[in-house]
Motif scaffolding. Sequence first.
Motif, PDB file in Angstrom:
ATOM      1  N   VAL B 604       1.068  -1.247   0.040  1.00 15.65           N
ATOM      2  CA  VAL B 604       0.285  -0.103  -0.409  1.00 15.65           C
ATOM      3  C   VAL B 604       1.180   1.004   0.304  1.00 15.65           C
ATOM      4  CG1 VAL B 604      -2.212   1.226   1.316  1.00 15.65           C
ATOM      5  CG2 VAL B 604      -1.794  -1.116   1.416  1.00 15.65           C
ATOM      6  N   ALA B 605       1.136   2.072  -0.673  1.00 15.54           N
ATOM      7  CA  ALA B 605       1.436   3.443  -0.968  1.00 15.54           C
ATOM      8  C   ALA B 605       0.911   4.782  -1.261  1.00 15.54           C
ATOM      9  CB  ALA B 605       2.735   3.580  -2.695  1.00 15.54           C
ATOM     10  N   LEU B 606       1.055   6.094  -0.683  1.00 12.51           N
ATOM     11  CA  LEU B 606       0.448   6.776  -0.984  1.00 12.51           C
ATOM     12  C   LEU B 606       1.198   8.163  -0.923  1.00 12.51           C
ATOM     13  CD1 LEU B 606      -2.518   8.133   0.217  1.00 12.51           C
ATOM     14  CD2 LEU B 606      -1.995   8.084   2.672  1.00 12.51           C
ATOM     15  N   ASP B 607       1.297   8.548  -1.849  1.00  8.86           N
ATOM     16  CA  ASP B 607       1.967   9.777  -2.138  1.00  8.86           C
ATOM     17  C   ASP B 607       1.064  11.283  -1.836  1.00  8.86           C
ATOM     18  OD1 ASP B 607       4.383   8.841  -3.455  1.00  8.86           O
ATOM     19  OD2 ASP B 607       2.777   7.539  -3.623  1.00  8.86           O
ATOM     20  N   ARG B 608       2.121  12.162  -1.366  1.00  2.26           N
ATOM     21  CA  ARG B 608       1.481  13.928  -1.410  1.00  2.26           C
ATOM     22  C   ARG B 608       1.637  14.232  -2.296  1.00  2.26           C
ATOM     23  NH1 ARG B 608       0.958  18.892   2.147  1.00  2.26           N
ATOM     24  NH2 ARG B 608       0.155  19.747   0.646  1.00  2.26           N
ATOM     25  N   GLU B 609       1.053  15.215  -3.386  1.00  2.00           N
ATOM     26  CA  GLU B 609       1.318  15.418  -4.903  1.00  2.00           C
ATOM     27  C   GLU B 609       1.104  17.306  -4.943  1.00  2.00           C
ATOM     28  OE1 GLU B 609       1.016  11.111  -7.176  1.00  2.00           O
ATOM     29  OE2 GLU B 609       0.160  12.822  -8.050  1.00  2.00           O
ATOM     30  N   GLY B 617       6.331  10.663  -1.030  1.00  2.00           N
ATOM     31  CA  GLY B 617       4.928   9.500  -0.502  1.00  2.00           C
ATOM     32  C   GLY B 617       5.593   8.872   0.329  1.00  2.00           C
ATOM     33  N   GLY B 618       4.768   7.275   0.852  1.00  2.00           N
ATOM     34  CA  GLY B 618       5.693   6.556   1.480  1.00  2.00           C
ATOM     35  C   GLY B 618       4.898   5.011   0.747  1.00  2.00           C
ATOM     36  N   GLN B 619       5.352   4.053   0.911  1.00  2.00           N
ATOM     37  CA  GLN B 619       4.500   2.307   1.118  1.00  2.00           C
ATOM     38  C   GLN B 619       5.406   1.229   2.103  1.00  2.00           C
ATOM     39  OE1 GLN B 619       7.137   3.329  -1.288  1.00  2.00           O
ATOM     40  NE2 GLN B 619       8.313   1.724  -0.754  1.00  2.00           N
ATOM     41  N   ILE B 638      10.123   5.131   2.458  1.00  2.00           N
ATOM     42  CA  ILE B 638      10.042   6.898   1.567  1.00  2.00           C
ATOM     43  C   ILE B 638      10.398   6.784   0.172  1.00  2.00           C
ATOM     44  CG2 ILE B 638       9.390   7.401   4.170  1.00  2.00           C
ATOM     45  CD1 ILE B 638      11.775   8.915   4.000  1.00  2.00           C
ATOM     46  N   ARG B 639       9.623   8.053   0.119  1.00  2.00           N
ATOM     47  CA  ARG B 639      10.490   7.687  -1.042  1.00  2.00           C
ATOM     48  C   ARG B 639      10.136  10.122  -2.049  1.00  2.00           C
ATOM     49  NH1 ARG B 639       6.192   3.953  -4.474  1.00  2.00           N
ATOM     50  NH2 ARG B 639       4.355   4.910  -3.620  1.00  2.00           N
ATOM     51  N   ILE B 640      10.832  10.186  -2.564  1.00  2.00           N
ATOM     52  CA  ILE B 640      10.932  11.666  -3.211  1.00  2.00           C
ATOM     53  C   ILE B 640      10.504  12.349  -4.311  1.00  2.00           C
ATOM     54  CG2 ILE B 640      12.455  11.863  -1.772  1.00  2.00           C
ATOM     55  CD1 ILE B 640      11.925  14.725  -0.578  1.00  2.00           C
TER      56      ILE B 640
END
Lengths: 220, 698
Positions: B604-609, B617-619, B638-640
Motif C-alpha cells: 500500500v502506497a500513499l503519496d502527497r503530490e 510519499g511512502g509505502q 519513503i520516496r521523494i
Amino acid sequence: MKWTLLAAAALLTACSNGQTNFSLSSLPGASIIGAIRGGDRDHFATTEIETPGFTAQAIADNPENFMIVDVPNIGLNQPARIVQKNGPDETWAAQSGATFAFHDGVMVATRGLIDDLLTLSGAGVRNALAAGGGTVTRTLERLDDLDRLSTLVLTCTITGDGPEVVNLGLREAELAKFTEHCASPALVFDNAYWLDPEGRIIASRQLVSPGVGYARLNRL
Amino acid sequence: MNLRRTLALGSAMVALAAPALAQDRGLTYSLYGTPGLIDLPSAMAANDGQIAGTLALSQGESRTAFTFQMSPRLSGTFRYSSLQDYDAGSYYGRGLDLRYQLMDEDGWRPALAVGLQDFLQDSPYSGEYVVATSTIGDSFRVTAGLGWGRLGDYAGLADRLAAPSDGAVPADHWFRGTPALFGGIEWAPNERFLFKAEYDGSDGYRAADGTPLLDNRSPLNFGVTWRPKPGYQVGLAVLHGSEVALSGTLLFNPHDRPYAMGLDSAPVPVAVRGVAAAASWDRPAADLRTAITAALAADGFRVDSVELTDRAARIRYTNGTYRAEAQGLGRVARILTTLLPPGIETITLEPMRQGIALSAVTFRRSDLETLENAPGGTRAIFDRATFADAGGRAGLVAVPQDASRLSWGIAPYGSVAFFRGRDPISLDFGLQASARYSFAPNLVLSGAVRYSLISHDLPGSISSGPVQPVRRLSSLYSAEGNPGITNLQLTWYSRPGHNLYSRVSLGYFETMFGGVSTELLYSPVDTRWAIGAELNYVAQRANDGGLGFGGYCEAGGHDYCDPSDDHDYRTLTGHLSLYYGLSDQLQAQVDVGRYLAGEWGATVALDREFGNGWRIGGQVTVTDAHGLAGQDDYSAGIRISMPADFLYGTPSRGRSGASLGLYSGDAGSRLGVSGRLYDFVREGQVPDLETGWGRFWR
C-alpha cells in the motif's frame, strides 16, 4: 534556497539500486552535474523563430507600432512591437520575447517575466479615464507556488492629476496624468496613465506582479 | 527575533499580505530532527509541506533525520541512528515518528500535540509524548509535556526492549510504563539566535544491559540555535552536564518555488482570425504540415502526425519540454492558431509519451481567441474543452522524423546505501554511460553501464535466511560488477484497445534481475482510478555485471549463499495494481501479487503530490515471507521526487528521485523495471491535466 535545493537534488540524485537503500531513479534529468550527451534526448532541441528586427529604420518608419518597455526590477529596458491586434485588444512583444497584452491600453496580461500577470481585467478603466475619474472593480489572477489560480478582487479608484510633460523617448509631450489606486486585502498598488488629447494612453506605469514590480510603457 | 513575525515584501509600492505559509514562527529542530527544543519535542508544527534534513552528532551517537510536514497538523520523521557501546557493539537503527498537532496556538491557548517516536518497533528510541507549547510575546516560547518510553522512566523502556517481538507493531507498548515530565523554554533575542533550556525528566540513554551510556549529571540541557539565513539552522548544546552535541538542519518547502512561475519563454499569442494574416487554405496540406512541425519543434514539441480537414485539425505530438502537459496543450494550441486556415474551427490535440497517445483534447478555436487574456479564462477553457481517449490512426498523416534515433550520454552518478552487507552506510560514485535507440517511437532499446570510482570490498559473510537472497547479495554485485551493465532492455509500448495501454520489456531490467516483463493498464481518460496488471518471468543475474545469469552466490572463491538457496534462481512475479487519486494532492496505490522471492503479499502506497510537481510519499509491504527468520516483519519505505523545473526554473520534464527503505530485506522485494505505464499515462489524462491546468495559458 538555491544551495539548499542543490543539496537536496544531490541527495535525491545520490541513488543506487539494491537492498534497503536509495534506489536509482531512472527518470530523465536525474543528473544534476554536467553531463556529456548526444542525440535528441527527452528535452528536444528548439530552433529560433525569426522575428522581425527592431531596427532603427523599422522604428522610424512606423513609430506607432513600437513602444519602450522598462521593468526596472528585472533589468528589462527594451523596445517592444505590436504582434497581435484585435479591436481594442493588443499584444506587444519586447525584443527579448516577453509579451504584454493590453485592452484599450490597459495592461491585462504578461508572459515571459517569471512572475507574470496571468490576467487582470481591464474593462471599465478606460471609461473611468474618459470620465475624468471613477471607481472600478478589477479581478487579478496569478499562479501560486503550486500552480493553482489565485484570484484577487481589487477596488480601483482613478483620479485625474492634471497635465504633465512626459519624455517618451523620441519626443516630449504634454499629457493628462491619471492615478489609479487599487486595493484588496492582499495587494495594494498604484498605476499611472498619461493620456493625449484624443484620450489615448500614450504612457503608463502598470503593475505586473509583486515579484516583478511595475512596467513603464511609453508609446513612441 | 519576533516569533510571530510576518513576511514583509520589499517593494515600497506594493504591499502583499503575507500568506500563513510564509510566516516565520521561529521554529527550530531538535537533535531528533523534529520541531522542538534541544533533545525534546514541542507542540509546534512546521509550515505545510516543510521538509527538514537534520544531522546531529554527540559523543558516541549520530542521528540523521528527515522530517516532512505531511499536512498542516501531521508530520512524519524518518531517522537513521547509530549508538556506540549499546550492546557489545554499536546499535544501528532506522525509525519512524509521527506527530499530530491536536490544536494550534490561539491567543493564550497553547498548541497541543501527541507524538509517537520510533513507533513501529521497540528500540532504544521508542517513546510517546503529549506536549503543549505556548508563545509568550515576541521572544519567548514555553513547552511542557509528558513522555513515555525513551521520554519516560527507563524501567518502562527496558520492559519493552525485553519483551519478545510477536511480529506486529507494538501498539500495546505505547503510552505504557512510568511517564516523566519534560519541558523547556526558548528565547529569541534576535532573528539569528535562539537560546534554549530544557528539563529532561527521563533517566537518559542506557545500554542494552541498562548501563548508562552517558554521565547523567543533570536533567538540564542548554543549547543555542544559529540561523545564518532562511533554510539553515546550526545548533550547539550541552546535554546532561556532560555531553556536547552539534546539529545542522537544512529546510526547504515545495511551496517555496525559487523561480515563481518559471523561466519559460513567452508563448506565441493567439492569432485571432479575420484580423491576423492567417495562412490561406490555398496552401498545400504538405506545406502546412511542415510549417506546423517546424513551429512546434521550435517550442520543444515533436510532431508525430497531423490530420487536416476543412473544419478540423488533429495533431499528435510529444511534449519534451514542459512538465505540465496542460501547459504543452496551451502552447501547441496557440501556435496552431497562427498557422491553421481560418476555416478550421476545431482543434484536437493528442499528447503522446513513449510513442503512444494518451488522450484527445478538443478545443473550439473561437474559445482560444476569446479566453486567452480574459479573467476566468483558464477555468473557462478547461470547461469548454472536451476530453476523450485518443483516436485511431485513421486520417493521420505521419510527419517525417528528422531527429536522430540514437541518443546517448555520460554523466556522473552518486549513491548512498544503508545496511549493504555489514556496512551501515556505504557511499558510491562514478560515471554512468547511457544510450537509447528508437526503432520506432514506441519501440526503444535502452541501456546503461556504470563504472564506480569507489573500491568495494567483499563482505566477510552475509547473513543467511529462509528466503531466496534476491536482495541481500547486493554488496557482491557492487564488489564484482564494476564496471557493470545496470540495465539493457528493449521496450515496446502499445495501445491494444480503448482505454488500454500495454508494455512488453525484454532484457536486463536492473543490476540483479533480467527476463521478460509485461504490463497492461486500463485507465479511462477522465477517471481518478486505473487498474494495472504486471507479469514478469525473471532470472537472477550473475554478480559480475555482465550478461550472464546465475553465479550470483560466488565471489572471491567463496559461496555466500546457503545450501538451501537456489543457485540459479528463476521466478514468476507480478501484481495487480489499483491506482486511485484520493484528491488532487493525494495519490494511493495498492499492489497485490507475487514478489521476487516467490512470496505472496500486498503493498500500500500513499503519496502527497504538489501541484508544482513535487511528490513525497511512502509505502508498506507485507508478504507471507515477512516475519520469517532474518526478515523484518514488514517492508516500508519513503520516496521523494523533485521536478527539475522547480530547481532550475527552466522548462523541463526531468525529475530527480530517491526511495529509501525503512525496513526491508529479501521479503517484499519487487522487480525494478523502468517505464511502468501508469507513471506516464496519467500525465496526459484529465485528473493530472486539471491539476496542472493553471499553466495552460503560460
